[in-house]
Design an enzyme around this catalytic site. Structure first.
Site, PDB file in Angstrom:
ATOM      1  N   GLU A 235       0.805  -1.219   0.000  1.00 10.51           N
ATOM      2  CA  GLU A 235       0.000   0.000   0.000  1.00 10.51           C
ATOM      3  C   GLU A 235       0.842   1.275   0.000  1.00 10.51           C
ATOM      4  O   GLU A 235       0.744   2.093   0.917  1.00 10.51           O
ATOM      5  CB  GLU A 235      -0.937  -0.021   1.219  1.00 10.51           C
TER       6      GLU A 235
HETATM    7  C1  ACM Z   1      -1.878  -5.334   4.340  1.00 14.38           C
HETATM    8  O1  ACM Z   1      -2.934  -5.797   4.790  1.00 14.38           O
HETATM    9  N1  ACM Z   1      -1.770  -4.052   4.068  1.00 14.38           N
HETATM   10  C2  ACM Z   1      -0.734  -6.182   4.103  1.00 14.38           C
END
Ligand code: ACM
Length: 526
Positions: A311
């Protein structure tokens, strides 16, 4: 407890005709050199619960004997446990196997064997007569704990390690850094704990617009705390895998050292979600993180070191002169390849030090670093692609492995987020994707569950989300063969008595206790 209450289920179990072994004040334990750690553990734990001295025997006069025999054909981490007319004998393939044999032995006693002091002076501590041969299906049986969104005090981490060990899990992946907090003392960069280890307040729930609690939150582990955690885990055959998340999820570090960032100065984040503020790609930032990892490697002997990689929004890099310069200079196609370039720097760094890079499946984007092991979380696709490309993978897809997701459809679930993930769903999930059944299954090191803590503001709420699903997961990760929840549930119900004795505040199978609800706090169910 009867032999058919064991969790996880052993590979082979038969009950014997003997009366079983009754532990008494004269019961003695003996262990060969390689099983001495397990002997000490068993004496401490059972000694506390039973009040029995369980003195050291000398082989001849010991009723409980622990040993390690790599030639016994038991397989890595495997063990044999025999309770018969002679006493109880545990043979491990390796020290871990002996430890798991002793864990099974404890489960054969009444659930009060999990208490820390005797509660019934008339209790009879009988080990039923059994013959068990057992070994794990996977070498990686993990649990990720997010101690960054909400800090978990050291004492509770140690307790959690005991609970993992009780379930024969062997990896504790500690998610130590986030936008909302940095939890690890780094001597060279004191502001990571002075500034980045706390925030002024926290978002409560996942509603929009966000609601805040107006209450500071923080905490961090000193380097000695970490040494203690790592050693405590190692004595229970658990490897602690550290995660320092880069180049996204880094706002707390940027708050402490603004020169790491791309934009305006920021504070430690107070709200949840994916945050645009990411690390810049200057040489100085890479140097900073190499210095951080130098200290991390000194503290954590784990072969695998997680660099996150998940992310990471690319908005700032699109506008950044340094990022665009780096893309041109390195001949990269775009910001996706820039992230891959960033991660590769740490792949090389770790490989040069005999370690291996672990990252979330976004590290596939822009090209996987040569030494990378992938944690497949956004479904199984990342794991399948990485395994087919010859990389090792750990399976932890959201829809079967995210223990922060709600446990039922009910309105009573506290701060419900994600899709419904029941204990039965966790239990029946198959770690190896069908696409890898023919080829590539050997790349699946194993599986792990992930406990994200945005909405888990205390160890009590971690207990609620982790249990009993973690007990169900333990069997999926350890035991071979078909899994039928109808068969498991009665065994789980007996296992809950052990969790009760440990003081675990699990979610009752019938739904939350009134005090486990969070009425009025908005979640984000899907
Ligand atoms: C995640 O759940 N951002 C690895």
């Amino acid at each position: 407890m009867p032999a058919d209450s064991l969790v996880p289920r052993p590979a082979e179990l038969s009950t014997g005709d003997y009366d079983g072994l009754v532990l008494t004040p004269s019961t003695r334990i003996d262990a060969d050199h390689a099983a001495r750690g397990t002997e000490a553990w068993l004496r401490t734990e059972l000694g506390a619960a039973t009040g029995l001295p369980l003195q050291r025997g000398d082989g001849q006069n010991a009723q409980i004997r622990l040993s390690v025999d790599p030639a016994a054909g038991l397989g890595s981490e495997g063990y044999r446990l025999i309770v018969d007319g002679e006493g109880a004998l545990v043979v491990g393939h390796d020290p871990a196997g002996a430890f798991y044999g002793a864990q099974t032995l404890r489960q054969l006693l009444p659930a009060a064997a999990y208490r820390r002091a005797p509660v019934d002076s008339a209790a009879r501590w009988t080990l039923p007569s059994v013959r068990i041969t057992d070994r794990p299906r996977f070498g990686w049986r993990g649990c990720m704990l997010d101690v960054a969104r909400h800090f978990m005090p050291k004492h509770d981490v140690l307790r959690f390690i005991d609970l993992l060990a009780m379930h024969k899990l062997n990896v504790l992946h500690l998610h130590l850094t986030e936008d909302q907090g940095w939890r690890l003392e780094i001597k060279r960069y004191p502001r990571l704990t002075e500034v980045a280890s706390w925030r002024t307040e926290s978002q409560v729930g996942a509603g929009s617009p966000p609601v805040f609690d107006g209450r500071p939150h923080g905490g961090f582990y000193t380097q000695d705390d970490i040494r203690e955690i790592v050693a405590y885990a190692a004595a229970r055959h658990i490897t602690v895998v550290p995660e320092i998340d880069v180049p996204g999820h880094s706002q707390a570090a940027i708050a402490a050292y603004p020169e790491l960032g791309e934009g305006e100065p920021v504070g430690v984040a107070r709200h949840w979600g994916i945050i645009d503020n990411v690390l810049n790609v200057t040489d100085a930032t890479l140097e900073f993180y190499r210095n951080v990892f130098d200290e991390v490697l000194e503290l954590f002997p784990s072969t695998y070191v997680c660099v996150g990689g998940d992310e990471c929004p690319k908005e700032q890099w699109r506008r950044s002169e340094t990022a665009q310069w780096r893309i041109r200079e390195e001949g990269l196609a775009d910001e996706g390849e820039l992230q891959s370039w960033f991660i590769r720097r740490f792949d090389t760094y770790l490989a040069e030090r005999g370690r291996r890079l672990l990252g979330w499946d976004e590290i596939l984007e822009g090209g996987l670093a040569p030494g990378a092991t992938v944690m497949s979380w956004r479904g199984t696709e990342g794991g399948i692609a990485a395994a087919k490309a010859g990389h090792d993978v750990v399976m932890c897809p959201t829809d079967t492995s995210y223990l922060d997701y709600r446990q039922s459809e009910g309105d009573d679930e506290p701060i419900p987020v994600g899709t419904v993930l029941t204990a039965a769903d966790v239990y029946t999930a198959e770690p190896v994707p069908a696409e890898l059944a023919e080829a590539g299954a050997e790349r699946v090191l194993g599986a792990q569950v992930n406990i994200w803590s945005e909405h888990l503001d205390s160890p009590r709420s971690v207990d609620y989300m982790a249990f009993p699903r973690l007990s169900a997961f333990a069997e999926a990760a350890w035991s071979e063969g078909a899994r039928d929840y109808a068969e498991f549930q009665p065994r789980l119900e007996r296992h809950l008595l052990r969790l009760d004795a440990c003081g675990v505040e699990y979610r009752p199978l019938s739904g939350p206790h009134p005090w486990q609800r969070r009425p009025g706090v908005t979640g984000r169910p899907r």
